[in-house]
Design a protein around this motif. Structure first.
Motif, PDB file in Angstrom:
ATOM      1  N   THR A   9       0.963  -1.193  -0.035  1.00 31.55           N
ATOM      2  CA  THR A   9      -0.011   0.126   0.083  1.00 31.55           C
ATOM      3  C   THR A   9       0.768   1.304  -0.236  1.00 31.55           C
ATOM      4  O   THR A   9       1.918   1.239   0.506  1.00 31.55           O
ATOM      5  N   GLY A  10       0.299   2.617  -0.581  1.00 32.11           N
ATOM      6  CA  GLY A  10       0.951   3.642  -0.512  1.00 32.11           C
ATOM      7  C   GLY A  10       2.327   3.659  -1.400  1.00 32.11           C
ATOM      8  O   GLY A  10       3.227   4.007  -0.999  1.00 32.11           O
ATOM      9  N   ALA A  90       1.233   2.471   3.687  1.00 25.05           N
ATOM     10  CA  ALA A  90       0.485   3.942   3.341  1.00 25.05           C
ATOM     11  C   ALA A  90       0.494   4.307   4.781  1.00 25.05           C
ATOM     12  O   ALA A  90       0.126   3.770   5.849  1.00 25.05           O
ATOM     13  N   SER A  91       0.702   5.774   4.756  1.00 26.79           N
ATOM     14  CA  SER A  91       0.605   6.449   5.993  1.00 26.79           C
ATOM     15  C   SER A  91       0.443   7.729   5.647  1.00 26.79           C
ATOM     16  O   SER A  91       0.074   8.465   4.438  1.00 26.79           O
ATOM     17  N   VAL A 115      -5.840   5.904   8.196  1.00 22.62           N
ATOM     18  CA  VAL A 115      -4.970   5.355   7.096  1.00 22.62           C
ATOM     19  C   VAL A 115      -3.825   4.304   7.986  1.00 22.62           C
ATOM     20  O   VAL A 115      -3.667   3.232   7.415  1.00 22.62           O
ATOM     21  N   SER A 116      -3.396   4.540   8.971  1.00 22.77           N
ATOM     22  CA  SER A 116      -2.294   3.830   9.702  1.00 22.77           C
ATOM     23  C   SER A 116      -2.883   2.593  10.572  1.00 22.77           C
ATOM     24  O   SER A 116      -2.227   1.738  10.798  1.00 22.77           O
ATOM     25  N   VAL A 142       4.344  -1.001   8.355  1.00 20.71           N
ATOM     26  CA  VAL A 142       5.386  -0.110   8.605  1.00 20.71           C
ATOM     27  C   VAL A 142       5.299   0.951   9.481  1.00 20.71           C
ATOM     28  O   VAL A 142       4.166   1.941   9.455  1.00 20.71           O
ATOM     29  N   SER A 143       6.171   0.938  10.773  1.00 19.36           N
ATOM     30  CA  SER A 143       5.695   1.884  11.708  1.00 19.36           C
ATOM     31  C   SER A 143       6.677   3.150  11.425  1.00 19.36           C
ATOM     32  O   SER A 143       7.063   3.457  10.370  1.00 19.36           O
TER      33      SER A 143
END
Length: 243
Positions: A9-10, A90-91, A115-116, A142-143
């Motif tokens: 994503t993103g 995605a973020s 989103v997150s 993904v942080s």
């Protein structure tokens, strides 16, 4: 032999971490599915990978729209029948100039959470049958270093920078553990990667010490390609379990 597939994503920006991850997984032989709210933004990136000899597809995916997730799941089911890797990259950082939680804009908080946290959660639900259909699927969330402000405990009186973004990433870390436990009876491993400060915004001005996107992507790719004896429910930073 079944095609290995990975959805990220993103992936709408050439300098973004999502595209670097897609390139890394493509180099490992995966057919990568690059997703963005606007499919037209992901199409040129998928084309670049194909020009380099990889297999890649661009797909519309809006993390605030469950119908678009279901459409993506339907496409994957019809085209591949399974999904080996899901990277929730995605973020949204709608408040990077806010320096205190008491100044947080609640609309920004809702956007960041959508989103997150809510988006990756819902997307995992939508894609779960495809992940279970793979021999040993991997989910990588993904942080961000920003979450560590909360995880390590703020000094009394210290402000919380980017509070909406930081709280959302902290919640994403917690979601990783929840999903890992829920999937403990399967071959699916779920982990979080903190890529550190990464040079992905040349338009906004990256810091001199930021990692190259390709370097940060390697940590994510490694978590996405863990062997059967790999960990689950872990947060990794610099390719090691975070303290």
């Amino acid at each position: 032999m079944a095609i290995k597939t990975a959805l990220i994503t993103g992936t709408s920006r050439p300098a973004g971490l999502g595209f670097a991850v897609a390139r890394g997984l493509a180099a490992h032989g995966y057919h990568v599915i690059l997703t963005a709210r606007d499919q037209a933004a992901a199409e040129p990136l998928a084309a670049r990978l194909r020009q380099d000899g990889h297999t890649a597809t661009a797909l519309r995916l809006d993390l605030s729209d469950r119908a678009s997730m279901d459409e993506a799941a339907g496409y994957l089911a019809e085209t591949f029948g399974h999904l080996d890797v899901l990277v929730n990259n995605a973020s949204a950082m709608p408040d990077f100039q806010i320096l205190d939680a008491l100044d947080a804009d609640m609309d920004a908080v809702r956007m960041a959470m959508e989103v997150s946290v809510i988006g990756p959660w819902a997307l995992t639900q939508a894609l779960l049958p495809l992940l279970k259909a793979a021999p040993a699927a991997r989910i990588v969330n993904v942080s961000s270093l920003s979450a560590q402000q909360i995880a390590t405990g703020l000094d009394l009186g210290a402000p919380l920078r980017s509070p909406a973004y930081s709280m959302a990433k902290y919640a994403l870390n917690a979601l990783t553990g929840v999903l890992a436990r829920a999937l403990s009876g399967t071959s699916i491993l779920v982990n979080t990667v903190d890529p550190g400060n990464t040079a992905t915004h040349p338009d906004r001005g990256d810091d001199a010490g930021d990692r190259a996107a390709a370097d940060s992507a390697r940590d994510i790719v490694q978590a996405a390609t863990l062997g059967a004896d790999g960990p689950t429910g872990q947060l990794f930073s610099n390719n090691r379990p975070a303290a």
